[in-house]
Design a protein around this motif. Sequence first.
Motif, PDB file in Angstrom:
ATOM      1  N   GLY A 120      -3.353  -7.559  15.199  1.00  0.00           N
ATOM      2  CA  GLY A 120      -2.250  -6.891  14.524  1.00  0.00           C
ATOM      3  C   GLY A 120      -2.678  -6.232  13.228  1.00  0.00           C
ATOM      4  N   ALA A 121      -3.514  -6.934  12.463  1.00  0.00           N
ATOM      5  CA  ALA A 121      -3.981  -6.379  11.192  1.00  0.00           C
ATOM      6  C   ALA A 121      -4.904  -5.184  11.433  1.00  0.00           C
ATOM      7  CB  ALA A 121      -4.701  -7.451  10.384  1.00  0.00           C
ATOM      8  N   ARG A 122      -5.751  -5.254  12.462  1.00  0.00           N
ATOM      9  CA  ARG A 122      -6.632  -4.127  12.772  1.00  0.00           C
ATOM     10  C   ARG A 122      -5.816  -2.911  13.202  1.00  0.00           C
ATOM     11  NH1 ARG A 122     -12.053  -4.393  13.816  1.00  0.00           N
ATOM     12  NH2 ARG A 122     -11.828  -2.959  15.572  1.00  0.00           N
ATOM     13  N   ALA A 123      -4.740  -3.150  13.949  1.00  0.00           N
ATOM     14  CA  ALA A 123      -3.881  -2.036  14.348  1.00  0.00           C
ATOM     15  C   ALA A 123      -3.229  -1.395  13.126  1.00  0.00           C
ATOM     16  CB  ALA A 123      -2.819  -2.527  15.328  1.00  0.00           C
ATOM     17  N   LEU A 124      -2.857  -2.238  12.153  1.00  0.00           N
ATOM     18  CA  LEU A 124      -2.259  -1.729  10.934  1.00  0.00           C
ATOM     19  C   LEU A 124      -3.262  -0.893  10.133  1.00  0.00           C
ATOM     20  CD1 LEU A 124       0.242  -1.729   9.112  1.00  0.00           C
ATOM     21  CD2 LEU A 124      -0.637  -3.821   8.050  1.00  0.00           C
ATOM     22  N   VAL A 125      -4.481  -1.403  10.016  1.00  0.00           N
ATOM     23  CA  VAL A 125      -5.526  -0.658   9.307  1.00  0.00           C
ATOM     24  C   VAL A 125      -5.810   0.658  10.030  1.00  0.00           C
ATOM     25  CG1 VAL A 125      -7.961  -0.675   8.623  1.00  0.00           C
ATOM     26  CG2 VAL A 125      -6.552  -2.704   8.257  1.00  0.00           C
ATOM     27  N   ASP A 126      -5.751   0.614  11.344  1.00  0.00           N
ATOM     28  CA  ASP A 126      -5.946   1.839  12.127  1.00  0.00           C
ATOM     29  C   ASP A 126      -4.873   2.876  11.775  1.00  0.00           C
ATOM     30  OD1 ASP A 126      -7.507   3.007  14.511  1.00  0.00           O
ATOM     31  OD2 ASP A 126      -5.422   3.292  15.117  1.00  0.00           O
ATOM     32  N   GLU A 127      -3.632   2.420  11.618  1.00  0.00           N
ATOM     33  CA  GLU A 127      -2.552   3.330  11.229  1.00  0.00           C
ATOM     34  C   GLU A 127      -2.819   3.903   9.838  1.00  0.00           C
ATOM     35  OE1 GLU A 127       1.205   1.402  11.490  1.00  0.00           O
ATOM     36  OE2 GLU A 127       0.978   0.848  13.608  1.00  0.00           O
ATOM     37  N   TRP A 128      -3.325   3.066   8.945  1.00  0.00           N
ATOM     38  CA  TRP A 128      -3.633   3.539   7.589  1.00  0.00           C
ATOM     39  C   TRP A 128      -4.720   4.606   7.624  1.00  0.00           C
ATOM     40  CZ3 TRP A 128      -4.040  -1.959   4.982  1.00  0.00           C
ATOM     41  CH2 TRP A 128      -2.761  -2.517   4.918  1.00  0.00           C
ATOM     42  N   CYS A 129      -5.709   4.409   8.513  1.00  0.00           N
ATOM     43  CA  CYS A 129      -6.764   5.423   8.664  1.00  0.00           C
ATOM     44  C   CYS A 129      -6.171   6.749   9.116  1.00  0.00           C
ATOM     45  CB  CYS A 129      -7.803   4.943   9.677  1.00  0.00           C
ATOM     46  SG  CYS A 129      -9.027   3.780   9.042  1.00  0.00           S
ATOM     47  N   GLN A 130      -5.306   6.677  10.113  1.00  0.00           N
ATOM     48  CA  GLN A 130      -4.719   7.899  10.653  1.00  0.00           C
ATOM     49  C   GLN A 130      -3.782   8.569   9.662  1.00  0.00           C
ATOM     50  OE1 GLN A 130      -3.197   7.513  14.696  1.00  0.00           O
ATOM     51  NE2 GLN A 130      -4.592   5.821  15.106  1.00  0.00           N
ATOM     52  N   ALA A 131      -3.179   7.773   8.771  1.00  0.00           N
ATOM     53  CA  ALA A 131      -2.295   8.335   7.747  1.00  0.00           C
ATOM     54  C   ALA A 131      -3.077   8.956   6.601  1.00  0.00           C
ATOM     55  CB  ALA A 131      -1.363   7.252   7.209  1.00  0.00           C
ATOM     56  N   GLY A 132      -4.404   8.717   6.558  1.00  0.00           N
ATOM     57  CA  GLY A 132      -5.226   9.252   5.475  1.00  0.00           C
ATOM     58  C   GLY A 132      -5.243   8.370   4.242  1.00  0.00           C
ATOM     59  N   TRP A 133      -4.711   7.144   4.358  1.00  0.00           N
ATOM     60  CA  TRP A 133      -4.674   6.228   3.221  1.00  0.00           C
ATOM     61  C   TRP A 133      -6.024   5.581   2.962  1.00  0.00           C
ATOM     62  CZ3 TRP A 133       0.549   3.167   4.048  1.00  0.00           C
ATOM     63  CH2 TRP A 133       1.607   4.079   3.963  1.00  0.00           C
ATOM     64  N   LEU A 134      -6.834   5.484   3.975  1.00  0.00           N
ATOM     65  CA  LEU A 134      -8.205   5.001   3.805  1.00  0.00           C
ATOM     66  C   LEU A 134      -9.097   5.740   4.784  1.00  0.00           C
ATOM     67  CD1 LEU A 134      -8.593   2.907   6.393  1.00  0.00           C
ATOM     68  CD2 LEU A 134      -7.478   1.302   4.863  1.00  0.00           C
ATOM     69  N   LEU A 136       0.851  -1.182   0.000  1.00  0.00           N
ATOM     70  CA  LEU A 136       0.000   0.000   0.000  1.00  0.00           C
ATOM     71  C   LEU A 136       0.889   1.234   0.000  1.00  0.00           C
ATOM     72  CD1 LEU A 136      -2.794   1.322   0.143  1.00  0.00           C
ATOM     73  CD2 LEU A 136      -2.735   1.052   2.635  1.00  0.00           C
ATOM     74  N   ASN A 137       0.725   2.039  -1.030  1.00  0.00           N
ATOM     75  CA  ASN A 137       1.447   3.309  -1.141  1.00  0.00           C
ATOM     76  C   ASN A 137       2.950   3.160  -0.936  1.00  0.00           C
ATOM     77  OD1 ASN A 137      -0.958   4.632  -1.685  1.00  0.00           O
ATOM     78  ND2 ASN A 137      -1.337   5.124   0.462  1.00  0.00           N
ATOM     79  N   GLY A 138       3.500   2.123  -1.588  1.00  0.00           N
ATOM     80  CA  GLY A 138       4.947   1.937  -1.601  1.00  0.00           C
ATOM     81  C   GLY A 138       5.509   1.128  -0.466  1.00  0.00           C
ATOM     82  N   GLU A 139       4.672   0.710   0.485  1.00  0.00           N
ATOM     83  CA  GLU A 139       5.151  -0.062   1.628  1.00  0.00           C
ATOM     84  C   GLU A 139       4.648  -1.496   1.556  1.00  0.00           C
ATOM     85  OE1 GLU A 139       4.664   1.732   5.408  1.00  0.00           O
ATOM     86  OE2 GLU A 139       5.255   3.735   4.739  1.00  0.00           O
ATOM     87  N   ALA A 140       5.478  -2.426   2.049  1.00  0.00           N
ATOM     88  CA  ALA A 140       5.163  -3.852   1.999  1.00  0.00           C
ATOM     89  C   ALA A 140       4.772  -4.349   3.384  1.00  0.00           C
ATOM     90  CB  ALA A 140       6.368  -4.638   1.485  1.00  0.00           C
ATOM     91  N   PHE A 141       3.761  -5.244   3.429  1.00  0.00           N
ATOM     92  CA  PHE A 141       3.287  -5.818   4.681  1.00  0.00           C
ATOM     93  C   PHE A 141       3.042  -7.311   4.465  1.00  0.00           C
ATOM     94  CE2 PHE A 141       1.782  -1.494   4.124  1.00  0.00           C
ATOM     95  CZ  PHE A 141       2.204  -0.854   5.288  1.00  0.00           C
ATOM     96  N   LYS A 142       3.574  -8.126   5.354  1.00  0.00           N
ATOM     97  CA  LYS A 142       3.325  -9.555   5.276  1.00  0.00           C
ATOM     98  C   LYS A 142       1.888  -9.842   5.692  1.00  0.00           C
ATOM     99  CE  LYS A 142       7.903 -11.624   5.882  1.00  0.00           C
ATOM    100  NZ  LYS A 142       8.728 -12.524   6.728  1.00  0.00           N
ATOM    101  N   ALA A 143       1.282 -10.833   5.039  1.00  0.00           N
ATOM    102  CA  ALA A 143      -0.098 -11.192   5.368  1.00  0.00           C
ATOM    103  C   ALA A 143      -0.315 -12.663   5.055  1.00  0.00           C
ATOM    104  CB  ALA A 143      -1.083 -10.342   4.585  1.00  0.00           C
ATOM    105  N   ALA A 144      -1.065 -13.326   5.923  1.00  0.00           N
ATOM    106  CA  ALA A 144      -1.364 -14.745   5.726  1.00  0.00           C
ATOM    107  C   ALA A 144      -2.748 -15.047   6.272  1.00  0.00           C
ATOM    108  CB  ALA A 144      -0.310 -15.616   6.427  1.00  0.00           C
ATOM    109  N   GLY A 145      -3.313 -16.179   5.854  1.00  0.00           N
ATOM    110  CA  GLY A 145      -4.591 -16.631   6.376  1.00  0.00           C
ATOM    111  C   GLY A 145      -5.724 -15.668   6.094  1.00  0.00           C
ATOM    112  N   THR A 146      -6.597 -15.497   7.096  1.00  0.00           N
ATOM    113  CA  THR A 146      -7.759 -14.618   6.956  1.00  0.00           C
ATOM    114  C   THR A 146      -7.352 -13.180   6.709  1.00  0.00           C
ATOM    115  OG1 THR A 146      -9.079 -16.045   8.414  1.00  0.00           O
ATOM    116  CG2 THR A 146      -9.842 -13.791   8.105  1.00  0.00           C
ATOM    117  N   ASP A 147      -6.280 -12.735   7.365  1.00  0.00           N
ATOM    118  CA  ASP A 147      -5.807 -11.364   7.158  1.00  0.00           C
ATOM    119  C   ASP A 147      -5.450 -11.135   5.691  1.00  0.00           C
ATOM    120  OD1 ASP A 147      -4.010 -11.058  10.320  1.00  0.00           O
ATOM    121  OD2 ASP A 147      -6.112 -10.697   9.811  1.00  0.00           O
ATOM    122  N   ALA A 148      -4.737 -12.097   5.092  1.00  0.00           N
ATOM    123  CA  ALA A 148      -4.344 -11.959   3.689  1.00  0.00           C
ATOM    124  C   ALA A 148      -5.570 -11.933   2.789  1.00  0.00           C
ATOM    125  CB  ALA A 148      -3.414 -13.100   3.297  1.00  0.00           C
ATOM    126  N   ARG A 149      -6.527 -12.803   3.052  1.00  0.00           N
ATOM    127  CA  ARG A 149      -7.732 -12.859   2.214  1.00  0.00           C
ATOM    128  C   ARG A 149      -8.493 -11.535   2.256  1.00  0.00           C
ATOM    129  NH1 ARG A 149     -12.898 -13.893   3.419  1.00  0.00           N
ATOM    130  NH2 ARG A 149     -12.366 -14.584   5.535  1.00  0.00           N
TER     131      ARG A 149
END
Length: 451
Positions: free
Chosen positions: A425-439, A390-403
Amino acid sequence: FGLARQDLFQLGQQVVAAEEELQRLGQLVDGLALGIGKRPDQADDTRIGDQHQAMIAHRPDNPAMDVNASLPLLGGLSPAEFMRRYWQKKPLLIRAAWPGVKPPLSRAGLFELAGGSGVESRLLSCFDGDWRLRHGPFVRRSIPSTKRPGWTLLVQGLDLHLQQAHDMLSRFRWVPEAQLDDLMISYATDGGGVGPHIDSYDVFLLQVHGRRRWRIGPVADGTLVDGLPVRILKQFEPAEDVVLEPGDMLYLPPLWGHDGIAVGECMTCSIGFKAARASVLARELLMRLADDLDEPDLDPMYREPAQAATDAPGRMPLALQAFAEKALKKVLADPGALQRALGGILSEPKPSVWFEPSLSGLGDEQCANAASIVLDRRSRMVYDDRHVYLNGEAFKAAGTDARLMRKLADDRRLGWSQLEKLSDGARALVDEWCQAGWLHQAGHTGSEGES
């Protein structure tokens, strides 16, 4: 130069009708003499028009499209058929591809937008045979009179600034997101154009206002006219001459010559795709790989205790050459590193893009009451088997999070019930994306579906 660059949804048909349509299209394609396809019966086909209205109503949160379903935008072809028969092979003229289409913004709105400092705009004129190119931003008084013929205003990346333009671009997401570039709009007075030229990328030219004449054809000699601020072909012999009315669309493969001339005042939207050059991509990959290199404590250093004295001090030591080659091969041998570098490049926003940070995240009461979260229209998101980018950054994802992350990349939104299935962990990451204005929460200005 050129018209520079940078959901659709299936409409069900009964099997018999689909087979008849495919048979007619097959006969049409097989009978093409000059390589430009046409649907002469399309303008009078009310069924096509009705289907197109249904397509326009498609929302990004609908299920994934069926790439084998007929699309009015492609003249009745399915995306799969179009890619197989036309993509990077030959042009396609589609009459009434988008019935009732309107420009994503008015002429006055376009002129105002071209005055913005963060907007990529150009003004090209040819008065009395004198070609001139200026770059924006433009104050209104620096733009010629709309009554004066022979000039063009180009605004690139309109989808970054206007949701209506982003929605238009999204209709072409049956091509991978990694290849979709931007939507540019061209406003021209009578006789305005950019001259005969070629582009290195695929392009759809959608007429949204007025009429434009296109002369197109293969280019045998790519020599350019010297001394001009634009790249105009010195020798251009068109094989086809067509006039696009509002709603008509022309697809052109890379390196196909074309010359668009306004017939009266007109606006044309250009949907462009990325065309990566091997040398440029290799350079960007190496730079990304270098940036991501770790320096472990046990990182080997070059040593050559058996090195002898030399009477040729200018010669590079063979052992040092071998050491350098081994170090580079080790980096390139890591497929994960190469994937991460490529994903970062393909998801990198354009340099002019800035996001507005937000103080609210997923825990915010207003966000928690939203039906879904959506990617900001400027965000770029892709994925591979092991990562999301997302926006030039890489994040590992597996299982339900990846889907679910992949679904967010494909649909550009996630429902709240789906968000609740993410790991902490994935929800915390999405929370960071919200605060960054990415979503954003659905309904936020700048989010998908909002102006």
